[in-house]
Design a protein around this motif. Structure first.
Motif, mmCIF file in Angstrom:
data_model
loop_
_atom_site.group_PDB
_atom_site.id
_atom_site.type_symbol
_atom_site.label_atom_id
_atom_site.label_comp_id
_atom_site.label_asym_id
_atom_site.label_seq_id
_atom_site.Cartn_x
_atom_site.Cartn_y
_atom_site.Cartn_z
ATOM 1 N N PRO A 1 56.730 91.410 -24.802
ATOM 2 C CA PRO A 1 55.489 91.188 -24.047
ATOM 3 C C PRO A 1 54.315 92.009 -24.571
ATOM 4 N N GLY A 2 54.581 93.265 -24.943
ATOM 5 C CA GLY A 2 53.518 94.114 -25.478
ATOM 6 C C GLY A 2 53.001 93.608 -26.818
ATOM 7 N N SER A 3 53.910 93.107 -27.637
ATOM 8 C CA SER A 3 53.522 92.583 -28.946
ATOM 9 C C SER A 3 52.615 91.365 -28.809
ATOM 10 N N LEU A 4 52.991 90.458 -27.944
ATOM 11 C CA LEU A 4 52.198 89.238 -27.754
ATOM 12 C C LEU A 4 50.810 89.557 -27.193
ATOM 13 N N ALA A 5 50.751 90.531 -26.285
ATOM 14 C CA ALA A 5 49.460 90.920 -25.708
ATOM 15 C C ALA A 5 48.542 91.530 -26.762
ATOM 16 N N ALA A 6 49.122 92.327 -27.656
ATOM 17 C CA ALA A 6 48.325 92.955 -28.719
ATOM 18 C C ALA A 6 47.739 91.913 -29.661
ATOM 19 N N ASP B 1 41.909 98.232 -34.043
ATOM 20 C CA ASP B 1 41.099 97.907 -32.866
ATOM 21 C C ASP B 1 41.981 97.691 -31.638
ATOM 22 N N THR B 2 43.309 97.767 -31.838
ATOM 23 C CA THR B 2 44.267 97.571 -30.753
ATOM 24 C C THR B 2 45.433 98.533 -30.947
ATOM 25 N N LEU B 3 45.860 99.161 -29.865
ATOM 26 C CA LEU B 3 46.979 100.095 -29.941
ATOM 27 C C LEU B 3 48.014 99.755 -28.875
ATOM 28 N N LEU C 1 41.028 108.070 -29.667
ATOM 29 C CA LEU C 1 40.850 106.950 -30.595
ATOM 30 C C LEU C 1 39.504 106.259 -30.463
ATOM 31 N N GLY C 2 38.827 106.473 -29.333
ATOM 32 C CA GLY C 2 37.524 105.856 -29.127
ATOM 33 C C GLY C 2 37.599 104.641 -28.222
ATOM 34 N N SER C 3 36.502 104.375 -27.558
ATOM 35 C CA SER C 3 36.457 103.295 -26.568
ATOM 36 C C SER C 3 36.578 101.911 -27.194
ATOM 37 N N HIS C 4 36.366 101.799 -28.504
ATOM 38 C CA HIS C 4 36.451 100.498 -29.165
ATOM 39 C C HIS C 4 37.888 100.027 -29.356
ATOM 40 N N VAL C 5 38.840 100.928 -29.213
ATOM 41 C CA VAL C 5 40.258 100.569 -29.394
ATOM 42 C C VAL C 5 40.845 100.111 -28.059
ATOM 43 N N LYS C 6 41.389 98.908 -28.041
ATOM 44 C CA LYS C 6 41.996 98.362 -26.827
ATOM 45 C C LYS C 6 43.434 98.854 -26.725
#
Length: 278
Positions: free
Chosen positions: A98-103, A178-180, A198-203
């Motif tokens: 589930p986490g992989s698909l969301a990323a 851009d995604t973690l 990591l900064g606010s730009h990273v989801k």
């Protein structure tokens, strides 16, 4: 069958982040939560050891009577999910897919970071899942074993935690992610520090949150939704470790008060405790 509780197992308190989301999304359901705090962390343990402990937890909750099992620990999911699916007569859901698909849905530049325990990262399961869906992704993996210790010791809001998180995540700064994926259910408790580092730009992707969305689908597809008239969750918390420490974290994170926590002893814990006390 429908009114049996949903079981959640984890290496410690991390899976409480999954339980919190389950309470929110599944208000009519009841839950058994079992945290193996006495043997946490799982991340640096041998794979066969992780499998043994995970199966012990699953068997314990099966004997209690559950209709679905959530393996809320990423390390345990990587090591034992397929084994549990074959062994148990009920649906078993892990947190990695589930986490992989969301990323994949969230990324814009195709650069995805994954942080987790050594066991989860070494398993290579996240990159495998991600690449199976999109082979053009760039995956940056980072083992963060210190994070579990911070959470289990109830230090996740301290300056010490902030410094450790910033230092440990430094290698990801040059990866242009851009995604973690928070590839351990302990990590959402450190989410504020991770976001700042990591900064606010990273989801940030909370795999536990995404997992409960999958659980809802399975309950619907298999007609396992509770038919109870209760208007609030019935929750039973179990731990193999220190009751006071577990209760303190659980009450704060779940925003519940005067909750009852029961200590349980699983198959191989007595022997381990004896060795530690020698």
């Amino acid at each position: 069958m429908n009114n049996l509780p949903i079981g959640i197992i984890d290496s410690g308190v991390g899976g409480l982040t999954v339980l919190k989301e389950a309470i929110k999304q599944l208000p009519q359901e009841s839950f058994y939560y079992l945290g193996d705090n006495a043997r946490c962390p799982y991340g640096n343990r041998d794979k066969n050891e992780v499998i043994k402990y995970t199966v012990e937890m699953a068997d314990y909750l099966m004997n209690k009577g559950i209709k679905l099992l959530i393996v809320a620990c990423n390390t345990a999911t990587a090591a034992a999910l397929d084994i549990l699916k074959k062994k148990l007569p009920i649906p078993v859901i892990g947190v990695i897919k589930p986490g992989s698909l969301a990323a994949i849905e969230k990324t814009k530049n195709k650069n995805i970071g994954v942080i987790g325990t050594k066991g989860t990262i070494d398993s290579g399961l996240y990159p495998f899942m991600l690449k199976a869906e999109r082979d053009d992704l760039n995956i940056s993996n980072l083992s963060c074993p210190e994070f579990v210790t911070l959470v289990e010791n109830n230090e996740y809001k301290t300056d010490k935690a902030k410094k450790i998180v910033t230092k440990v995540l430094a290698p990801l700064e040059s990866k242009n992610i851009d995604t973690l994926i928070l590839g351990c259910t302990h990590y959402p408790l450190l989410k504020p520090f991770i976001q700042v580092a990591l900064g606010s730009h990273v989801k940030l992707v909370d795999s536990g949150k995404e997992t409960i969305s999958d659980v809802k689908k399975v309950l619907d597809q298999m007609s396992l939704e509770s038919t109870s008239n209760l208007n609030q969750n019935q929750i039973k918390l179990l731990t193999t470790g220190n009751l006071d420490s577990f209760k303190s974290i659980a009450e704060e994170w779940l925003n519940l008060h005067d909750i009852n926590v029961e200590k349980v002893i699983l198959g191989s814990i007595k022997g381990e405790e004896s060795k530690e006390n020698e």
